[in-house]
Motif scaffolding. Structure first.
Motif, short mmCIF file in Angstrom:
data_model
loop_
_atom_site.label_atom_id
_atom_site.label_comp_id
_atom_site.label_asym_id
_atom_site.label_seq_id
_atom_site.Cartn_x
_atom_site.Cartn_y
_atom_site.Cartn_z
N ILE A 1 11.16 13.89 4.34
CA ILE A 1 10.67 13.52 3.98
C ILE A 1 10.09 14.73 3.04
O ILE A 1 10.20 15.82 3.56
CB ILE A 1 9.69 12.97 5.07
CG1 ILE A 1 9.54 10.88 5.41
CG2 ILE A 1 7.92 12.93 4.59
CD1 ILE A 1 9.22 10.86 6.56
N PRO A 2 10.24 14.51 1.71
CA PRO A 2 9.43 15.07 1.80
C PRO A 2 8.49 16.29 1.35
O PRO A 2 7.78 15.62 1.85
CB PRO A 2 8.53 14.92 -0.14
CG PRO A 2 9.54 13.85 -0.63
CD PRO A 2 9.92 13.19 0.83
N LEU B 1 6.63 6.49 4.75
CA LEU B 1 5.48 7.69 4.62
C LEU B 1 6.34 8.24 3.28
O LEU B 1 7.51 8.88 3.17
CB LEU B 1 5.93 8.29 5.77
CG LEU B 1 4.50 9.21 5.98
CD1 LEU B 1 3.21 8.90 5.70
CD2 LEU B 1 5.24 10.78 6.48
N GLU B 2 5.66 7.70 1.78
CA GLU B 2 6.38 8.58 0.80
C GLU B 2 7.25 9.88 0.76
O GLU B 2 7.51 10.45 0.27
CB GLU B 2 5.80 8.23 0.27
CG GLU B 2 6.40 8.52 -1.32
CD GLU B 2 4.69 7.77 -2.64
OE1 GLU B 2 5.33 8.74 -3.62
OE2 GLU B 2 4.43 7.47 -2.38
N TYR B 3 5.78 11.06 1.02
CA TYR B 3 5.87 12.50 1.54
C TYR B 3 4.65 12.90 2.23
O TYR B 3 3.62 11.99 2.99
CB TYR B 3 5.81 12.45 0.20
CG TYR B 3 4.75 12.87 -0.84
CD1 TYR B 3 3.28 13.47 -0.24
CD2 TYR B 3 4.23 12.08 -1.73
CE1 TYR B 3 2.48 13.22 -0.79
CE2 TYR B 3 3.39 11.27 -2.46
CZ TYR B 3 1.68 11.86 -1.71
OH TYR B 3 0.56 11.83 -2.66
N GLU C 1 1.04 -1.40 0.30
CA GLU C 1 0.18 -0.32 0.07
C GLU C 1 1.11 0.96 0.44
O GLU C 1 1.71 1.20 0.79
CB GLU C 1 -0.84 -0.58 1.42
CG GLU C 1 -1.97 -1.24 0.79
CD GLU C 1 -2.93 -1.22 2.61
OE1 GLU C 1 -3.73 -1.34 2.35
OE2 GLU C 1 -2.39 -0.92 3.87
N ARG C 2 0.30 2.34 -0.81
CA ARG C 2 1.34 3.03 -0.88
C ARG C 2 1.21 4.58 0.58
O ARG C 2 -0.69 4.85 0.32
CB ARG C 2 0.90 4.43 -2.17
CG ARG C 2 1.38 5.74 -2.11
CD ARG C 2 1.35 5.52 -4.11
NE ARG C 2 2.46 6.83 -4.38
CZ ARG C 2 2.11 7.52 -5.40
NH1 ARG C 2 1.55 7.36 -6.42
NH2 ARG C 2 2.74 8.89 -5.27
N VAL C 3 1.38 4.51 1.21
CA VAL C 3 1.36 6.12 2.09
C VAL C 3 1.83 7.16 2.16
O VAL C 3 3.29 7.45 1.73
CB VAL C 3 1.70 5.45 3.76
CG1 VAL C 3 0.82 5.91 4.63
CG2 VAL C 3 1.05 3.38 3.73
#
Length: 425
Positions: free
Chosen positions: A357-358, A337-339, A312-314
């Motif tokens: 994190i961006p 946590l992608e961003y 899953e994308r978080v």
């Protein structure tokens, strides 16, 4: 370490969050290969006066000269300030007094005093951050760039006269020199005036393991009992206290010069009794905080690792100071946590301190349609659940990490309420 209120050496450790960078030191892209200084986040309680505190390792001069936080970016926080001005003006008849004068300490970008200006009441902001103070002046709010101390207070009083009302919202935790700051409040206020202080309540910190309210800008954490003791050292007496939902649970203290003070209100006595029942009028009441924080960390990490296992994308919502404590304490990096996104354009294109994190504009969420949005300013659950309801359109989930990790119900519309909410800090 000496207690900054009473000078005692008898302090007990109750929460050690390791070492993190200052929570507002957002990185630009060209600094990603630079080292970051980190400082311990280690909470202790004074056995003598019970003040909850961390060492003053990061100077306010370093934090507040240029500040990333602008209060006016939260419309709900501006509304909260407007309600306060309305209530204070009625309580003190400010609108009908020729000598009415309101001073706000740590006035940020004028989010509160602009409502005083609109009422035609003379006012002044005292704000240490150059950039946000300039924004306040641009908005028509008279503002001096300075830290409050006895010397600043004496100069302001000599130039402008005594204040009918002195407001110090969400700043009493941010000052390492508690005595000097409190003396400054007393110097500013008229002998028959009032001081209003809003601050996060240590009762909520302990009861709900709100470990992310601990960061280097917050040097101490207040109960009503310890706030009364601190204000007394500056010749101010608490006469009334209100419980507020802001920042996960706050108190609004009303104080007046001690020579003028009557007995405390009934609700002051009720909140003191609540603190006593919770065990916070003794050191023993704080001893479960560390284990509760560890449990909360395990829940957040377990959830994110399970999301990763399922592919899953978080992504995150918000880049508040408290969020940076949570991310660093939990060891969350872009692989989990992608961003994250934030309404404050100052933070766009920057990276969270420590975890790198961006940070993007909030529109990125709708464009990417992630599986999970983790809300870092969890204390804004009602407001942000409504704002993020669209995430459910593609089957996404909105998750709040604290006080207990849970998924928001995006199918239920929240009814309007007069209950104040707050900013993303």
């Amino acid at each position: 370490m000496l207690c900054r209120l009473c000078g005692s050496r008898d302090l007990e450790s109750v929460l050690d969050l390791g070492a993190t960078p200052p929570c507002e030191s957002f990185l630009t892209a060209d600094r990603l290969d630079d080292p970051e200084p980190t400082y311990p986040l280690h909470v202790r309680v004074c056995r003598d006066c019970l003040l909850v505190q961390i060492p003053a390792l990061v100077s306010p001069d370093d934090t507040f000269t240029e500040y990333a936080y602008f209060s006016s970016f939260s419309s709900s926080w501006v509304e909260h300030a407007c309600r306060f001005v309305d209530e204070a003006a009625e309580r003190m008849a400010l609108g009908v007094r020729d000598d009415a004068f309101v001073v706000e300490v740590a006035s940020n970008d004028g989010y509160l005093l602009r409502h005083v200006v609109e009422r035609g009441i003379r006012c002044l902001g005292i704000e240490p951050s150059v950039n946000v103070g300039a924004a306040a002046r641009d908005a028509g709010v008279p503002t001096e760039t300075a830290f409050l101390n006895p010397e600043t207070a004496a100069r302001v009083r000599a130039d402008h006269g005594p204040a009918s009302l002195v407001v110090a919202n969400n700043v009493y935790a941010h000052i390492p020199d508690v005595r000097g700051f409190t003396e400054g409040l007393r110097t500013l206020v008229a002998d028959d005036g009032l001081v209003s202080i809003e601050v996060h309540h240590a009762l909520k910190l302990v009861a709900e393991a709100q470990f992310d309210t601990v960061y280097h800008e917050h040097f101490q954490y207040w109960t009503v009992l310890t706030a009364m003791r601190a204000l007394e050292k500056g010749d101010l007496t608490v006469i009334d206290v209100e419980s507020l939902p802001t920042h996960g649970g706050s108190i609004r203290l009303w104080a007046t010069p001690s020579a003028n003070a009557g007995p405390p209100s009934e609700r002051t006595l009720e909140i003191l009794a609540e603190e006593r029942r919770a065990g916070l009028h003794a050191v023993e009441g704080y001893r479960g905080l560390e284990s509760a924080a560890r449990d909360a960390r395990a829940a957040v990490l377990g959830f994110l690792l399970e999301c990763r296992r399922r592919g899953e994308r978080v992504v995150g919502y918000g880049a508040p100071g408290k969020g940076n404590t949570l991310l660093n304490y939990c060891g969350v990096r872009p692989d989990l946590l992608e961003y994250t996104v934030d309404r404050n354009p100052y933070k766009h294109g920057r990276f969270t301190p420590g975890t790198r994190i961006p940070i993007h504009h909030p529109d990125r969420i709708a464009a990417d349609r992630p599986d999970v949005v983790l809300v870092l300013p969890w204390n804004l659950e009602r407001e942000l659940t409504d704002q993020l309801r669209y995430v459910g359109e593609w089957g996404g989930r909105v998750v709040f990490p604290l006080p207990t990790l849970h998924t928001a119900d995006l199918s239920r519309v929240t009814l309007p309420t007069d209950e104040p909410v707050e900013a993303l800090s």
